[in-house]
Design an enzyme around this catalytic site. Structure first.
Site, mmCIF file in Angstrom:
data_model
loop_
_atom_site.group_PDB
_atom_site.id
_atom_site.type_symbol
_atom_site.label_atom_id
_atom_site.label_comp_id
_atom_site.label_asym_id
_atom_site.label_seq_id
_atom_site.Cartn_x
_atom_site.Cartn_y
_atom_site.Cartn_z
ATOM 1 N N THR A 109 -4.744 2.184 -6.343
ATOM 2 C CA THR A 109 -4.198 1.369 -5.262
ATOM 3 C C THR A 109 -3.537 0.124 -5.826
ATOM 4 O O THR A 109 -2.493 -0.315 -5.336
ATOM 5 C CB THR A 109 -5.311 0.978 -4.276
ATOM 6 O OG1 THR A 109 -5.932 2.159 -3.775
ATOM 7 C CG2 THR A 109 -4.756 0.166 -3.116
ATOM 8 N N HIS A 150 -11.116 -5.846 -9.629
ATOM 9 C CA HIS A 150 -12.556 -6.089 -9.681
ATOM 10 C C HIS A 150 -12.909 -7.476 -10.219
ATOM 11 O O HIS A 150 -12.333 -8.479 -9.807
ATOM 12 C CB HIS A 150 -13.250 -4.978 -10.478
ATOM 13 C CG HIS A 150 -13.126 -3.620 -9.865
ATOM 14 N ND1 HIS A 150 -13.120 -3.403 -8.521
ATOM 15 C CD2 HIS A 150 -13.009 -2.390 -10.439
ATOM 16 C CE1 HIS A 150 -12.998 -2.115 -8.274
ATOM 17 N NE2 HIS A 150 -12.924 -1.479 -9.415
#
EC number: 4.1.99.29
Length: 273
Positions: A109, A150
């Site tokens: 993504t 992340h």
């Protein structure tokens, strides 16, 4: 559907180990034994295309290649606000024309968002690089810029890097929707999606009810993250959309994949809502 043992592939990141701890450790009544594989999302995206797992965490960007063989589950994934990928450079240079950019996977993504954002910016060479090598590579000049995900949003300053765009912020401002990052899929014919949804939803609820129970499991697999970064990671990526995708989550997935298809970046898929 009777399942003898469930093959599950997720990342070793704290949000996934937090979410799936109870399921993996046999704490969910009625759930089958789980055969767990840890792999980065660029690995699971392609492994799922080969049909290798019953349940698998993948990028939303990979769904157009997977939905013939997998069902999207409405729980367990990673969506949210203020949690998007970042594009980093060493000196804050935001002109990517002709530059080399390291990305964590060509069906992530993050990379799809980057391609939508960079449509008129003409970056040069794109290199797919293991996630842990991106920030050091930008810092030492191997790459002009890097696309990171992340926990990197909490640690990139340690490498002397600057964020030139927060793609989650860009996405939210443009659409008003959360950013759809990671999806949980159930292999058709191998596991009943309604049952799998219930197992995972119960695992999420159990993790929230007793967060200390999963602490050792999370830290064992957190790739040397400090405990405070681990907790920031969980707080950011495990949220209401993890428990239940809901209308906004499905709308976000639709917006991403319809825009990508319109831009010729992915095959078209049927809307989710």
């Amino acid at each position: 559907m009777d399942v003898v043992a469930l093959s599950l592939a997720v990342s070793p990141c704290p949000n996934d180990t937090f979410v799936f701890h109870a399921l993996v450790h046999g704490l969910i009544p009625g759930a089958p034994e789980v055969d767990l594989t840890f792999a980065d999302v660029d690995v699971t995206n392609t492994a799922a295309e080969r049909g290798e797992f019953d349940l698998v965490k993948v990028s939303y960007a990979a769904l157009p290649w997977l939905l013939d063989d997998y069902d999207l589950l409405l729980t367990g994934g990673a969506l949210g606000r203020g949690c998007g990928p970042l594009v980093l450079s060493k000196n804050g240079e935001d002109d990517l024309t002709g530059k080399t950019v390291a990305v964590p996977g060509d069906r992530t993504t993050a990379y799809l968002l980057f391609r939508l954002w960079a449509a008129d910016r003409q970056p040069g060479k794109i290199e797919v690089v293991p996630f842990h090598q991106i920030m050091p590579g930008v810092a030492d000049g191997t790459y002009d810029a890097g696309l990171v995900i992340h926990e990197a949003r909490f640690t990139y300053q340690r490498y002397g890097l600057t964020s030139i765009v927060d793609l989650g912020e860009w996405w939210e401002q443009d659409t008003g929707l959360p950013i759809p990052l990671g999806a949980i899929l159930a292999k058709k014919g191998a596991v009943d999606p309604a049952e799998a949804t219930e197992w995972i939803r119960n695992s999420v609820s159990m993790a929230w009810a007793n967060p200390d129970a999963s602490r050792d499991f999370i830290l064992q697999n957190a790739q040397e993250m400090e405990p405070d970064v681990v907790q920031q990671h969980i707080n950011l990526y495990v949220n209401e959309f993890t428990l239940e995708l809901g209308k906004d989550g499905l709308a976000a997935a639709d917006a991403l994949l319809q825009r990508a298809a319109a831009a010729g970046l992915t095959p078209a898929v049927k809307p989710f809502i």
